[in-house]
Design an enzyme around this catalytic site. Structure first.
Site, PDB file in Angstrom:
ATOM      1  N   GLY A  16       7.132  -1.745  12.860  1.00  0.00           N
ATOM      2  CA  GLY A  16       6.462  -0.443  12.981  1.00  0.00           C
ATOM      3  C   GLY A  16       7.378   0.630  13.521  1.00  0.00           C
ATOM      4  O   GLY A  16       7.329   1.784  13.080  1.00  0.00           O
ATOM      5  N   LYS A  54       0.790  -1.239   0.000  1.00  0.00           N
ATOM      6  CA  LYS A  54       0.000   0.000   0.000  1.00  0.00           C
ATOM      7  C   LYS A  54       0.818   1.283   0.000  1.00  0.00           C
ATOM      8  O   LYS A  54       1.741   1.440   0.793  1.00  0.00           O
ATOM      9  CB  LYS A  54      -0.877   0.020   1.248  1.00  0.00           C
ATOM     10  CG  LYS A  54      -2.037  -0.936   1.189  1.00  0.00           C
ATOM     11  CD  LYS A  54      -2.817  -0.773   2.455  1.00  0.00           C
ATOM     12  CE  LYS A  54      -4.180  -1.424   2.389  1.00  0.00           C
ATOM     13  NZ  LYS A  54      -4.846  -1.300   3.689  1.00  0.00           N
TER      14      LYS A  54
HETATM   15  P1  AMP Z   1       3.741  -4.431   3.114  1.00  0.00           P
HETATM   16  O1  AMP Z   1       3.307  -5.117   4.367  1.00  0.00           O
HETATM   17  O2  AMP Z   1       3.015  -3.180   2.800  1.00  0.00           O
HETATM   18  O3  AMP Z   1       5.239  -4.281   3.050  1.00  0.00           O
HETATM   19  O4  AMP Z   1       3.315  -5.398   1.915  1.00  0.00           O
HETATM   20  C1  AMP Z   1       3.832  -6.680   1.770  1.00  0.00           C
HETATM   21  C2  AMP Z   1       2.908  -7.463   0.907  1.00  0.00           C
HETATM   22  O5  AMP Z   1       2.745  -6.831  -0.338  1.00  0.00           O
HETATM   23  C3  AMP Z   1       3.405  -8.865   0.618  1.00  0.00           C
HETATM   24  O6  AMP Z   1       2.571  -9.792   1.243  1.00  0.00           O
HETATM   25  C4  AMP Z   1       3.353  -8.970  -0.891  1.00  0.00           C
HETATM   26  O7  AMP Z   1       2.806 -10.190  -1.341  1.00  0.00           O
HETATM   27  C5  AMP Z   1       2.441  -7.818  -1.281  1.00  0.00           C
HETATM   28  N1  AMP Z   1       2.705  -7.355  -2.640  1.00  0.00           N
HETATM   29  C6  AMP Z   1       3.871  -7.021  -3.191  1.00  0.00           C
HETATM   30  N2  AMP Z   1       3.724  -6.695  -4.477  1.00  0.00           N
HETATM   31  C7  AMP Z   1       2.426  -6.843  -4.780  1.00  0.00           C
HETATM   32  C8  AMP Z   1       1.654  -6.681  -5.970  1.00  0.00           C
HETATM   33  N3  AMP Z   1       2.227  -6.277  -7.101  1.00  0.00           N
HETATM   34  N4  AMP Z   1       0.333  -6.917  -5.903  1.00  0.00           N
HETATM   35  C9  AMP Z   1      -0.232  -7.313  -4.749  1.00  0.00           C
HETATM   36  N5  AMP Z   1       0.431  -7.485  -3.594  1.00  0.00           N
HETATM   37  C10 AMP Z   1       1.748  -7.263  -3.606  1.00  0.00           C
END
Ligand code: AMP
Length: 398
Positions: free
Chosen positions: A379, A200
Protein backbone atom coordinates in the site's frame (compact mmCIF):
# COMPACT_ATOMS: atom_id res chain seq x y z
CA UNK A 1 17.59 14.07 9.31
CA UNK A 2 20.69 11.96 9.79
CA UNK A 3 22.02 9.37 7.38
CA UNK A 4 21.81 5.86 8.75
CA UNK A 5 24.79 4.40 6.92
CA UNK A 6 27.22 6.98 8.31
CA UNK A 7 25.70 7.27 11.80
CA UNK A 8 27.81 5.77 14.60
CA UNK A 9 25.54 3.90 17.01
CA UNK A 10 28.28 3.14 19.53
CA UNK A 11 26.71 3.58 22.97
CA UNK A 12 23.41 4.66 21.39
CA UNK A 13 20.03 3.11 22.10
CA UNK A 14 18.11 3.19 18.82
CA UNK A 15 14.32 3.05 18.85
CA UNK A 16 13.53 1.32 15.57
CA UNK A 17 10.07 1.16 13.98
CA UNK A 18 10.11 -2.09 12.03
CA UNK A 19 7.36 -3.78 10.05
CA UNK A 20 7.09 -7.23 11.61
CA UNK A 21 3.50 -7.64 10.44
CA UNK A 22 4.17 -11.18 9.20
CA UNK A 23 1.59 -13.87 8.43
CA UNK A 24 1.28 -16.60 11.11
CA UNK A 25 -0.50 -19.95 10.91
CA UNK A 26 -2.74 -21.43 13.65
CA UNK A 27 0.29 -22.76 15.50
CA UNK A 28 1.95 -19.30 15.40
CA UNK A 29 4.54 -20.40 12.85
CA UNK A 30 5.67 -17.56 10.58
CA UNK A 31 4.64 -18.54 7.06
CA UNK A 32 6.56 -15.74 5.29
CA UNK A 33 9.36 -13.91 7.10
CA UNK A 34 10.30 -11.52 4.27
CA UNK A 35 9.39 -8.44 6.32
CA UNK A 36 11.62 -9.58 9.17
CA UNK A 37 14.63 -10.52 7.04
CA UNK A 38 14.35 -7.24 5.12
CA UNK A 39 15.09 -5.21 8.24
CA UNK A 40 17.82 -7.41 9.73
CA UNK A 41 20.68 -5.41 8.07
CA UNK A 42 19.43 -2.29 9.85
CA UNK A 43 19.39 -4.02 13.24
CA UNK A 44 22.79 -5.63 12.66
CA UNK A 45 24.44 -2.34 11.73
CA UNK A 46 23.23 -0.78 15.00
CA UNK A 47 24.49 -3.75 17.04
CA UNK A 48 27.80 -4.02 15.18
CA UNK A 49 28.48 -0.34 15.88
CA UNK A 50 28.10 -1.11 19.60
CA UNK A 51 24.57 0.20 19.98
CA UNK A 52 21.38 -1.44 21.19
CA UNK A 53 18.02 -1.66 19.43
CA UNK A 54 14.52 -1.28 20.85
CA UNK A 55 12.20 -2.65 18.18
CA UNK A 56 8.55 -1.65 17.88
CA UNK A 57 5.98 -2.97 15.42
CA UNK A 58 2.35 -3.79 14.91
CA UNK A 59 1.01 -7.24 14.09
CA UNK A 60 -2.40 -7.78 12.52
CA UNK A 61 -5.44 -5.77 13.46
CA UNK A 62 -6.23 -6.36 17.13
CA UNK A 63 -9.62 -4.84 17.97
CA UNK A 64 -9.79 -4.64 21.76
CA UNK A 65 -6.42 -4.46 23.42
CA UNK A 66 -4.00 -7.30 24.12
CA UNK A 67 -4.74 -10.78 22.75
CA UNK A 68 -2.48 -13.80 22.51
CA UNK A 69 -3.28 -14.11 18.80
CA UNK A 70 -1.58 -10.85 17.96
CA UNK A 71 1.25 -10.95 20.47
CA UNK A 72 4.71 -10.24 19.10
CA UNK A 73 6.10 -12.77 21.57
CA UNK A 74 5.47 -15.40 18.87
CA UNK A 75 8.21 -13.76 16.79
CA UNK A 76 10.95 -13.71 19.42
CA UNK A 77 12.42 -17.16 18.71
CA UNK A 78 12.65 -16.49 14.98
CA UNK A 79 14.13 -13.03 15.52
CA UNK A 80 16.74 -14.61 17.77
CA UNK A 81 17.55 -17.10 15.02
CA UNK A 82 17.90 -14.35 12.42
CA UNK A 83 20.17 -12.27 14.66
CA UNK A 84 22.46 -15.10 15.74
CA UNK A 85 24.39 -14.40 18.93
CA UNK A 86 22.84 -11.02 19.81
CA UNK A 87 20.60 -11.39 22.87
CA UNK A 88 16.92 -10.69 22.18
CA UNK A 89 14.62 -9.64 25.04
CA UNK A 90 10.87 -9.16 24.95
CA UNK A 91 8.71 -6.66 26.88
CA UNK A 92 5.04 -7.58 27.15
CA UNK A 93 4.00 -3.95 26.88
CA UNK A 94 5.21 -1.23 24.53
CA UNK A 95 4.94 1.62 27.06
CA UNK A 96 4.80 1.90 30.88
CA UNK A 97 7.14 0.58 33.56
CA UNK A 98 7.76 -2.82 31.94
CA UNK A 99 8.95 -1.28 28.68
CA UNK A 100 10.93 1.46 30.43
CA UNK A 101 12.73 -0.99 32.75
CA UNK A 102 13.55 -3.37 29.91
CA UNK A 103 14.86 -0.53 27.72
CA UNK A 104 16.98 0.86 30.58
CA UNK A 105 18.61 -2.51 31.18
CA UNK A 106 19.56 -2.98 27.54
CA UNK A 107 23.29 -3.03 26.81
CA UNK A 108 25.28 -2.56 23.60
CA UNK A 109 24.77 -5.45 21.18
CA UNK A 110 21.36 -6.34 22.67
CA UNK A 111 17.85 -6.16 21.27
CA UNK A 112 14.51 -5.53 22.93
CA UNK A 113 11.28 -6.31 21.08
CA UNK A 114 8.24 -4.44 22.42
CA UNK A 115 4.72 -5.86 22.44
CA UNK A 116 2.30 -5.01 19.64
CA UNK A 117 1.81 -1.24 19.31
CA UNK A 118 -1.78 -1.71 18.16
CA UNK A 119 -2.79 -3.11 21.55
CA UNK A 120 -3.22 0.62 22.19
CA UNK A 121 -5.85 2.43 20.12
CA UNK A 122 -3.65 5.51 20.44
CA UNK A 123 -1.19 4.04 17.93
CA UNK A 124 -3.50 4.20 14.91
CA UNK A 125 -5.04 7.45 16.11
CA UNK A 126 -1.61 9.05 15.99
CA UNK A 127 -1.95 10.12 19.63
CA UNK A 128 0.75 12.59 20.68
CA UNK A 129 1.00 11.55 24.33
CA UNK A 130 1.38 7.89 23.34
CA UNK A 131 4.03 8.83 20.76
CA UNK A 132 5.91 10.83 23.39
CA UNK A 133 5.89 7.86 25.78
CA UNK A 134 7.33 5.64 23.05
CA UNK A 135 9.96 8.25 22.20
CA UNK A 136 11.43 8.01 25.72
CA UNK A 137 12.55 4.43 25.02
CA UNK A 138 15.45 5.39 22.75
CA UNK A 139 18.10 8.07 22.15
CA UNK A 140 17.49 8.19 18.40
CA UNK A 141 14.58 7.20 16.16
CA UNK A 142 15.07 4.98 13.13
CA UNK A 143 12.13 4.32 10.83
CA UNK A 144 12.60 1.13 8.82
CA UNK A 145 8.92 0.32 8.30
CA UNK A 146 8.24 1.25 4.69
CA UNK A 147 5.16 -0.99 4.74
CA UNK A 148 3.42 1.47 7.09
CA UNK A 149 4.98 4.68 5.77
CA UNK A 150 1.60 5.73 4.34
CA UNK A 151 0.04 5.78 7.82
CA UNK A 152 0.20 8.81 10.10
CA UNK A 153 0.36 6.63 13.20
CA UNK A 154 2.03 7.42 16.52
CA UNK A 155 5.07 5.19 15.92
CA UNK A 156 5.46 5.81 12.19
CA UNK A 157 5.11 9.58 11.98
CA UNK A 158 4.03 11.51 15.09
CA UNK A 159 6.92 10.20 17.21
CA UNK A 160 9.48 11.92 14.94
CA UNK A 161 8.47 15.29 16.48
CA UNK A 162 10.13 14.25 19.71
CA UNK A 163 13.58 13.82 18.18
CA UNK A 164 15.95 16.55 16.97
CA UNK A 165 16.74 16.52 13.28
CA UNK A 166 20.13 14.86 13.85
CA UNK A 167 18.50 12.10 15.91
CA UNK A 168 16.02 10.74 13.40
CA UNK A 169 16.66 8.82 10.22
CA UNK A 170 15.49 6.13 7.81
CA UNK A 171 16.84 2.61 8.38
CA UNK A 172 18.65 0.89 5.52
CA UNK A 173 15.52 -0.81 4.16
CA UNK A 174 13.47 2.38 4.21
CA UNK A 175 16.38 4.30 2.67
CA UNK A 176 16.58 1.78 -0.20
CA UNK A 177 12.81 1.85 -0.72
CA UNK A 178 12.68 5.65 -0.83
CA UNK A 179 15.76 5.96 -3.05
CA UNK A 180 14.49 3.43 -5.59
CA UNK A 181 10.95 4.77 -5.67
CA UNK A 182 12.28 8.33 -6.11
CA UNK A 183 14.55 7.15 -8.90
CA UNK A 184 11.54 5.81 -10.83
CA UNK A 185 9.18 8.68 -10.18
CA UNK A 186 11.49 11.68 -10.28
CA UNK A 187 14.66 10.69 -12.11
CA UNK A 188 13.57 8.08 -14.61
CA UNK A 189 15.62 7.59 -17.71
CA UNK A 190 13.36 7.50 -20.79
CA UNK A 191 11.74 5.51 -22.30
CA UNK A 192 9.89 4.83 -19.03
CA UNK A 193 7.35 2.00 -19.20
CA UNK A 194 4.83 1.36 -16.45
CA UNK A 195 3.21 -2.08 -16.44
CA UNK A 196 -0.03 -2.01 -14.50
CA UNK A 197 -2.14 -5.11 -13.94
CA UNK A 198 -4.26 -6.78 -11.33
CA UNK A 199 -7.94 -7.03 -10.77
CA UNK A 200 -9.46 -3.59 -10.40
CA UNK A 201 -9.23 -0.32 -12.28
CA UNK A 202 -10.59 1.49 -9.23
CA UNK A 203 -7.48 0.56 -7.21
CA UNK A 204 -5.11 1.88 -9.85
CA UNK A 205 -6.76 5.05 -11.23
CA UNK A 206 -4.69 7.48 -9.18
CA UNK A 207 -1.45 5.71 -10.07
CA UNK A 208 -2.23 5.74 -13.78
CA UNK A 209 -3.18 9.42 -13.62
CA UNK A 210 0.08 10.28 -11.89
CA UNK A 211 2.08 8.14 -14.31
CA UNK A 212 0.52 10.00 -17.24
CA UNK A 213 2.72 12.93 -16.16
CA UNK A 214 5.88 10.81 -16.21
CA UNK A 215 5.78 7.60 -18.24
CA UNK A 216 6.42 7.17 -21.94
CA UNK A 217 4.32 3.99 -22.22
CA UNK A 218 1.72 2.45 -19.93
CA UNK A 219 0.93 -1.24 -20.42
CA UNK A 220 -2.39 -2.27 -18.93
CA UNK A 221 -3.03 -5.98 -18.38
CA UNK A 222 -4.89 -8.22 -15.97
CA UNK A 223 -8.58 -8.03 -15.16
CA UNK A 224 -8.56 -4.23 -15.23
CA UNK A 225 -7.83 -4.16 -18.97
CA UNK A 226 -11.38 -5.36 -19.76
CA UNK A 227 -13.02 -2.25 -18.32
CA UNK A 228 -10.95 -0.21 -20.78
CA UNK A 229 -11.77 -2.59 -23.64
CA UNK A 230 -15.50 -2.52 -22.93
CA UNK A 231 -15.44 1.29 -22.57
CA UNK A 232 -13.95 1.43 -26.08
CA UNK A 233 -16.87 -0.59 -27.38
CA UNK A 234 -15.41 -4.09 -27.24
CA UNK A 235 -17.24 -7.29 -26.34
CA UNK A 236 -15.67 -8.77 -23.23
CA UNK A 237 -18.15 -11.56 -22.39
CA UNK A 238 -17.97 -12.43 -18.70
CA UNK A 239 -14.56 -10.86 -18.16
CA UNK A 240 -14.03 -8.77 -15.06
CA UNK A 241 -15.50 -5.29 -15.52
CA UNK A 242 -16.27 -2.28 -13.39
CA UNK A 243 -19.10 -0.67 -15.31
CA UNK A 244 -19.05 2.39 -13.05
CA UNK A 245 -15.42 3.02 -14.04
CA UNK A 246 -15.86 3.01 -17.81
CA UNK A 247 -16.09 6.80 -17.97
CA UNK A 248 -12.87 7.06 -15.98
CA UNK A 249 -11.22 4.59 -18.33
CA UNK A 250 -12.20 6.71 -21.35
CA UNK A 251 -11.01 9.84 -19.58
CA UNK A 252 -7.62 8.22 -18.94
CA UNK A 253 -7.30 7.17 -22.61
CA UNK A 254 -8.15 10.73 -23.69
CA UNK A 255 -5.66 12.32 -21.31
CA UNK A 256 -2.96 9.92 -22.49
CA UNK A 257 -3.51 10.97 -26.10
CA UNK A 258 -3.32 14.64 -25.11
CA UNK A 259 -0.08 14.07 -23.23
CA UNK A 260 1.51 11.86 -25.88
CA UNK A 261 1.68 8.84 -23.55
CA UNK A 262 1.02 5.51 -25.27
CA UNK A 263 -1.41 3.27 -23.44
CA UNK A 264 -1.23 -0.36 -24.55
CA UNK A 265 -4.11 -2.77 -23.97
CA UNK A 266 -3.74 -6.49 -24.70
CA UNK A 267 -4.44 -7.25 -28.35
CA UNK A 268 -5.54 -10.80 -27.54
CA UNK A 269 -6.46 -12.87 -24.49
CA UNK A 270 -6.50 -16.40 -23.18
CA UNK A 271 -10.19 -16.90 -22.49
CA UNK A 272 -11.89 -19.52 -20.33
CA UNK A 273 -15.42 -20.89 -20.02
CA UNK A 274 -15.25 -20.65 -16.22
CA UNK A 275 -13.07 -19.16 -13.50
CA UNK A 276 -11.34 -22.42 -12.63
CA UNK A 277 -8.03 -24.23 -13.04
CA UNK A 278 -9.69 -26.92 -15.19
CA UNK A 279 -11.59 -24.52 -17.46
CA UNK A 280 -11.63 -24.98 -21.24
CA UNK A 281 -9.50 -22.28 -22.83
CA UNK A 282 -8.83 -20.67 -26.20
CA UNK A 283 -7.23 -17.56 -27.62
CA UNK A 284 -9.20 -14.63 -29.08
CA UNK A 285 -8.96 -10.89 -29.72
CA UNK A 286 -9.48 -9.15 -26.36
CA UNK A 287 -12.41 -7.11 -27.68
CA UNK A 288 -14.22 -10.12 -29.16
CA UNK A 289 -14.73 -12.36 -26.15
CA UNK A 290 -17.79 -14.56 -26.81
CA UNK A 291 -20.73 -14.53 -24.38
CA UNK A 292 -20.17 -16.93 -21.49
CA UNK A 293 -16.35 -16.73 -21.78
CA UNK A 294 -13.94 -14.57 -19.81
CA UNK A 295 -10.41 -13.25 -20.36
CA UNK A 296 -8.07 -14.62 -17.70
CA UNK A 297 -4.66 -13.91 -19.22
CA UNK A 298 -3.06 -11.86 -21.97
CA UNK A 299 -2.55 -13.75 -25.23
CA UNK A 300 0.51 -14.50 -27.37
CA UNK A 301 0.21 -11.38 -29.58
CA UNK A 302 -0.10 -9.13 -26.53
CA UNK A 303 2.95 -10.79 -24.97
CA UNK A 304 4.94 -10.11 -28.15
CA UNK A 305 3.91 -6.44 -28.34
CA UNK A 306 4.37 -5.79 -24.61
CA UNK A 307 7.77 -7.51 -24.59
CA UNK A 308 9.02 -5.35 -27.44
CA UNK A 309 8.06 -2.19 -25.55
CA UNK A 310 9.66 -3.46 -22.34
CA UNK A 311 12.77 -4.42 -24.26
CA UNK A 312 13.29 -0.82 -25.44
CA UNK A 313 12.71 0.72 -22.01
CA UNK A 314 15.34 2.27 -19.76
CA UNK A 315 13.07 2.48 -16.70
CA UNK A 316 10.37 -0.04 -15.81
CA UNK A 317 7.80 0.01 -13.04
CA UNK A 318 5.71 -3.13 -12.64
CA UNK A 319 2.65 -3.39 -10.44
CA UNK A 320 0.03 -6.11 -10.80
CA UNK A 321 -0.11 -9.43 -12.66
CA UNK A 322 -1.17 -9.78 -16.31
CA UNK A 323 -3.60 -12.62 -15.58
CA UNK A 324 -4.78 -15.09 -12.98
CA UNK A 325 -1.20 -16.30 -12.50
CA UNK A 326 -2.16 -18.37 -9.46
CA UNK A 327 -3.63 -20.93 -11.92
CA UNK A 328 -1.18 -22.65 -14.25
CA UNK A 329 -3.32 -22.23 -17.37
CA UNK A 330 -3.32 -18.45 -16.93
CA UNK A 331 0.23 -17.77 -15.75
CA UNK A 332 1.98 -17.51 -19.10
CA UNK A 333 1.33 -13.78 -19.58
CA UNK A 334 2.66 -12.79 -16.19
CA UNK A 335 5.63 -15.15 -16.49
CA UNK A 336 6.54 -13.88 -19.97
CA UNK A 337 6.33 -10.26 -18.85
CA UNK A 338 8.48 -11.08 -15.81
CA UNK A 339 11.07 -12.62 -18.16
CA UNK A 340 10.99 -9.56 -20.43
CA UNK A 341 11.52 -7.27 -17.45
CA UNK A 342 14.46 -9.45 -16.37
CA UNK A 343 15.94 -9.33 -19.89
CA UNK A 344 15.60 -5.56 -20.13
CA UNK A 345 17.26 -5.28 -16.72
CA UNK A 346 20.17 -7.43 -17.90
CA UNK A 347 20.57 -4.94 -20.77
CA UNK A 348 20.86 -2.04 -18.32
CA UNK A 349 17.31 -0.87 -17.66
CA UNK A 350 16.31 0.03 -14.10
CA UNK A 351 13.32 -2.05 -13.02
CA UNK A 352 11.25 -1.75 -9.88
CA UNK A 353 8.62 -4.35 -9.03
CA UNK A 354 6.23 -3.58 -6.23
CA UNK A 355 2.80 -3.71 -4.74
CA UNK A 356 1.44 -7.09 -3.72
CA UNK A 357 0.87 -9.68 -6.39
CA UNK A 358 3.57 -8.73 -8.88
CA UNK A 359 6.09 -9.36 -6.09
CA UNK A 360 4.50 -12.78 -5.51
CA UNK A 361 4.77 -13.38 -9.26
CA UNK A 362 8.50 -12.58 -9.60
CA UNK A 363 9.13 -14.78 -6.57
CA UNK A 364 7.04 -17.60 -8.03
CA UNK A 365 9.04 -17.50 -11.27
CA UNK A 366 12.39 -17.14 -9.41
CA UNK A 367 13.16 -13.81 -11.05
CA UNK A 368 13.38 -11.58 -7.95
CA UNK A 369 17.18 -11.29 -8.27
CA UNK A 370 16.94 -10.52 -11.99
CA UNK A 371 15.14 -7.19 -11.53
CA UNK A 372 16.75 -4.08 -10.08
CA UNK A 373 14.58 -3.76 -6.99
CA UNK A 374 11.65 -5.60 -5.42
CA UNK A 375 9.78 -3.33 -3.03
CA UNK A 376 8.49 -4.64 0.31
CA UNK A 377 5.83 -1.96 0.59
CA UNK A 378 2.42 -2.80 -0.87
CA UNK A 379 0.00 0.00 0.00
CA UNK A 380 2.81 2.42 0.82
CA UNK A 381 4.42 2.00 -2.59
CA UNK A 382 1.09 2.41 -4.36
CA UNK A 383 0.38 5.64 -2.49
CA UNK A 384 3.88 6.88 -3.28
CA UNK A 385 3.24 6.28 -6.99
CA UNK A 386 -0.11 8.00 -6.68
CA UNK A 387 2.00 11.06 -5.93
CA UNK A 388 1.01 11.32 -2.27
CA UNK A 389 3.31 12.56 0.47
CA UNK A 390 3.84 9.59 2.78
CA UNK A 391 3.63 10.66 6.46
CA UNK A 392 6.40 8.23 7.47
CA UNK A 393 8.80 9.79 4.98
CA UNK A 394 7.71 13.38 5.56
CA UNK A 395 8.08 13.11 9.35
CA UNK A 396 11.75 12.16 9.08
CA UNK A 397 12.58 14.72 6.40
CA UNK A 398 10.83 17.59 8.20
P1 AMP B 1 -4.41 -6.68 -7.52
O1 AMP B 1 -4.41 -7.05 -6.07
O2 AMP B 1 -5.38 -5.63 -7.90
O3 AMP B 1 -3.02 -6.42 -8.03
O4 AMP B 1 -4.96 -7.97 -8.29
C1 AMP B 1 -4.30 -9.19 -8.28
C2 AMP B 1 -5.27 -10.26 -8.64
O5 AMP B 1 -5.84 -9.99 -9.90
C3 AMP B 1 -4.65 -11.63 -8.73
O6 AMP B 1 -5.14 -12.43 -7.70
C4 AMP B 1 -5.05 -12.14 -10.10
O7 AMP B 1 -5.50 -13.48 -10.08
C5 AMP B 1 -6.21 -11.22 -10.47
N1 AMP B 1 -6.36 -11.11 -11.92
C6 AMP B 1 -5.44 -10.83 -12.83
N2 AMP B 1 -5.95 -10.87 -14.07
C7 AMP B 1 -7.24 -11.21 -13.95
C8 AMP B 1 -8.30 -11.44 -14.88
N3 AMP B 1 -8.09 -11.30 -16.19
N4 AMP B 1 -9.51 -11.77 -14.40
C9 AMP B 1 -9.70 -11.89 -13.07
N5 AMP B 1 -8.75 -11.69 -12.14
C10 AMP B 1 -7.53 -11.36 -12.57
Amino acid sequence: MSTFSTFNFNGVKALVRVDFNVPLDDQFNITDDTRMTATIPTIKKILNDGGSAVLMSHLGRPKDGPTNKYSLKHLVAHLQELLGTAKVYFADDCIGQTATDAANKLRGGEVLLLENLRFYKEEEKGDKTFAEKLSKLGDVYVNDAFGTAHRAHASTAVIAEFFDANKKMFGSLMEAEVTNAEKVLHASEKPFTAIIGGAKVSDKILIIENLLQRATDIIIGGGMAYTFLKARGGNIGNSLCEDDRMDTALEILKKATEKGVSIHLPEDSVIADKFAADANTKNCPSDQVPAGWMGLDIGAKAIGIFSEIINKSRTILWNGPMGVFEMEKFQNGTKSIALSVAEATAKGAFSLVGGGDSVAAVNKFNLADKVSYVSTGGGALLEYFEGKDLPGIAAIKK
